[in-house]
Write an enzyme that holds these catalytic residues in place. Structure first.
Site, short mmCIF file in Angstrom:
data_model
loop_
_atom_site.label_atom_id
_atom_site.label_comp_id
_atom_site.label_asym_id
_atom_site.label_seq_id
_atom_site.Cartn_x
_atom_site.Cartn_y
_atom_site.Cartn_z
N HIS A 1 44.03 47.69 45.26
CA HIS A 1 43.28 46.68 45.73
C HIS A 1 42.78 46.96 46.97
O HIS A 1 41.36 46.55 47.08
CB HIS A 1 44.08 45.46 45.69
CG HIS A 1 43.39 43.98 45.94
ND1 HIS A 1 42.74 43.61 44.96
CD2 HIS A 1 43.43 43.29 47.11
CE1 HIS A 1 42.18 42.59 45.35
NE2 HIS A 1 42.64 42.28 46.55
N ASP B 1 44.98 48.35 40.63
CA ASP B 1 44.96 47.17 41.37
C ASP B 1 46.19 46.14 40.96
O ASP B 1 46.08 45.83 39.79
CB ASP B 1 43.44 46.57 41.38
CG ASP B 1 43.33 45.13 42.31
OD1 ASP B 1 44.20 44.81 42.76
OD2 ASP B 1 42.24 45.24 42.89
N SER C 1 37.53 40.40 46.04
CA SER C 1 38.66 39.56 45.67
C SER C 1 38.51 38.15 45.31
O SER C 1 37.50 37.95 44.48
CB SER C 1 39.83 39.80 46.68
OG SER C 1 41.16 39.67 46.08
#
Length: 689
Positions: free
Chosen positions: A661, A626, A541
């Site tokens: 995610h 995501d 991330s």
């Protein structure tokens, strides 16, 4: 690496030049067209990349399966959580052998009582490739449960209500929520937050009274500032409903007596730029953790529930330059304070009557402790968790009256091979280029020689003030047992060394984050923990942004890189306020509509700084759905890297076409991706078993 790898041709994404202009500056993005998940060409490209990755790693498939079984084999499949008591019931989460999802149960009054099934997520997940049970909220009278589910992996939850006496699930469905649900004290009014359909920003609070038509859902609050998110909860004392609004640098709360859900929420303290505060209620008083009056590391204050404005706040615990106040837990007779000093958590016990004020003793050089689930206001038991890089997690109940501890559960490591005495953990300090001392937590197998030949995986995050604590991992043992050293670099951008550590790793000081990571890498090499031929980097991330930045700056330092759901197209994303999270992130990265922030951001944005040069071996992972970092960022990044890089190293992209995610749902499914990542690293080291 086997010879057949180089015979496989990687997919080459087509180029369609798109001009992106602002501040008299034009960027050419040849892969902007990948920003369309409904375009069949995009899906074909992602599938081609997946097929390429599968083909390149084909010779590791048996090893991947072995790693998966090894990691799964350490985990107790038929596991049960430590029960906690709330409002007359004991609540328990359990897993059954051969099943991927949790089962939620409760027992009335005693643990010997009959088991009542709340949810069997294995049954609920049967018809879905992805399933996540979000919030579970029991009504105050214990008869109803509101719950939320996500079956897409975009964190858009649907709320439903179940009658616990009949097991009937009401037909009403409230869609596109954050998943969190709060009951008023009347047992019939639900409060929840809904998301903007485009940006997925949590922007409105609603209430719904059971039995009414779904069209009668009432909007209670609208957060119109698109840099803020909103949420709702009830205080531990059960007296107040609280609506919160938060941005990176500011918070604001509204309160309402939970006995009066149709009343008007009143502002606790109106938002101010750079004022962050949290509130907890006890005995007619609100306790406030806040950074007002220059309290960078926060201070604890209190104020009457009838006079909540900042001018009425009184000091309870002063601000300390070297101690970060992270959290508090309020009990009827005690206050527990979670602090961080010199990177380490400390739990401070203070009795309301003034007789006790002390710290729980922890002796390890690197450890992690945090306050656990303590919903019972009247209890004298503090539940907390303790672990370290070498010590599995323990859930401990500490009796605040007798000062005696009881270990309620120790994490079991199955397989019969684990002995914590076989591993060493330490904390060392690297000197960054500007003189800052950056801590690094290390763990490795006892007995290995620190001669520069060891493979080392260096991990970091370094954003949002999020601290990566040195915690235990059963999965990581698969690397440690094969000779890897694992290092966590506590770089600026996190709050490991206090709030100032965060402030000096964001906005126009963001490059400190990248420089710290690189300087830690160089230190690990000079101290003979590893070498350039054996050093690997990993981040996900915002930590994936870190990976992209450091390989642009110093690609020669790393043999390989794992970048998970990486945020790498910083400028384009931060200029697009229709993308989830963008506007709320201006205080973290800066607003590129401002020329100064634009040019600074552009100077480190991984996608914008790819050059024709050699890069390390890389495995990049993402999820099609995501909502945090859109799949097209890593897809574009890989396409451009493949176009420009001058080396013959591996560049692989793996897109999970069913998840977002957080990766795959299910308890063990995510281990398959980790097994692939570990096989990638171990293969580069010539380790095949």
């Amino acid at each position: 690496m086997t010879e057949n790898k180089i015979l496989v041709n990687p997919p080459i994404a087509k180029k369609e030049a798109k001009k992106l202009s602002i501040h008299d500056d034009t960027r050419i993005d040849n892969y902007y067209w990948l920003n369309d998940r409904d375009n069949p060409e995009v899906i074909d490209y992602l599938n081609a990349e997946n097929n390429y990755t599968k083909e390149i790693l084909k010779h590791t498939e048996t090893f991947q399966k072995s790693l998966f079984e090894e990691m799964k084999g350490r985990i107790k499949e038929d596991d049960t959580s430590v029960p906690y008591k709330l409002n007359g019931y004991w609540y328990i989460t359990k897993y059954e052998k051969g099943k991927d999802y949790p089962i939620y149960i409760r027992k009335k009054e005693t643990l010997e009582a009959k088991e009542e099934l709340l949810f069997d997520c294995n049954e609920m997940a049967k018809d879905h490739t992805y399933f996540k049970l979000g919030g579970i909220a029991i009504s105050p009278d214990n008869n109803l449960v509101a719950f939320s589910t996500d079956t897409v992996s975009r964190r858009q939850y649907t709320i439903q209500v179940k009658d616990l006496n009949t097991d009937e699930i009401f037909s009403d469905e409230i869609k596109n929520t954050t998943g969190s649900i709060t009951w008023a004290n009347d047992n019939k009014t639900l409060f929840f937050a809904k998301k903007d359909e485009v940006t997925l920003r949590s922007h409105k609070i609603f209430k719904y009274q059971l039995g009414n038509d779904l069209n009668d859902i009432q909007e209670v609050y609208h957060e119109t500032d698109d840099t803020f998110n909103t949420f709702v909860y009830k205080t531990k004392s059960k007296k107040y409903l609280v609506i919160g609004s938060s941005s990176t640098l500011s918070t604001e709360y509204r309160i309402l007596n939970a006995d009066n859900p149709d009343g008007e929420f009143k502002i606790f303290q109106e938002r101010q730029r750079d004022l962050e505060y949290n509130i907890a209620h006890y005995n007619g008083v609100f306790y406030v953790i806040a950074n007002n009056d220059g309290a960078l590391n926060f201070q604890l204050l209190k104020t009457s529930e009838n006079a909540t404005n900042i001018k009425n706040w009184e000091e309870v615990l002063p601000h300390r330059k070297d101690v970060l106040l992270e959290d508090i837990e309020i009990f009827k007779d005690y206050l527990v304070v979670n602090e961080r000093e010199n990177g380490l958590n400390k739990l401070r016990i203070i009795s309301w009557n003034g007789t006790d004020d002390y710290y729980l003793p922890f002796n390890s050089e690197t450890y992690t402790t945090y306050i656990g689930n303590n919903p019972d206001f009247d209890s004298h038991i503090l539940r907390y968790t303790y672990n370290s890089l070498t010590t599995p997690s323990s859930i401990i109940d500490y009796n605040l009256k007798t000062k005696q501890s009881e270990v309620k559960k120790e994490q079991e490591i199955l397989g019969g091979k684990f002995n914590k005495d076989n591993y060493v953990s330490e904390r060392i300090w690297a000197t960054a280029r500007d003189g800052a001392k950056v801590p690094i937590s290390l763990v490795y197998k006892k007995g290995i020689k620190l001669d520069g030949t060891n493979p080392l995986l260096q991990y970091a995050y370094g954003s949002y003030g999020s601290t990566i604590d040195p915690s235990f991992s059963t999965i990581r043992l698969s690397l440690l047992d094969r000779g890897f050293i694992y290092a966590i670099a506590h770089i600026r951008g996190g709050e490991y060394l206090g709030r100032d550590w965060y402030e000096n790793g964001k906005l126009l000081t963001k490059k400190n984050t990248f420089h710290d990571f690189i300087d830690c890498s160089k230190y690990l090499i000079t101290q003979n923990y590893t070498s350039k031929e054996h050093l690997y980097a990993y981040g996900g991330s915002a930590g994936g942004l870190l990976m992209g930045a450091v390989i642009n700056m110093n690609p020669e330092l790393y043999k390989g890189v794992l970048a998970a759901v990486p945020f790498v197209d910083v400028v384009t994303t931060m200029l697009d306020d229709t993308i989830p999270l963008t506007t709320g992130e201006y205080d973290e990265w800066g607003n590129p509509n401002n020329s100064e922030y634009y040019h600074y951001m552009k100077s480190y944005s991984p996608y914008d700084n790819i050059e024709a040069k050699g890069y390390p071996n890389m495995l990049v992972t993402t999820g099609l759905h995501d909502s945090q970092v859109q799949y097209w960022e890593p897809a574009k990044w890989v396409a451009k890297l493949r176009e420009l890089k001058t080396d013959n190293n591996l560049l692989l992209l793996h897109t999970d076409m069913d998840s977002g995610h957080g990766g795959a749902s299910g308890r063990f499914e995510s281990l398959k991706e980790i097994a692939m990542e570990y096989a990638f690293l171990l293969d580069l080291e010539g380790i095949y078993e």
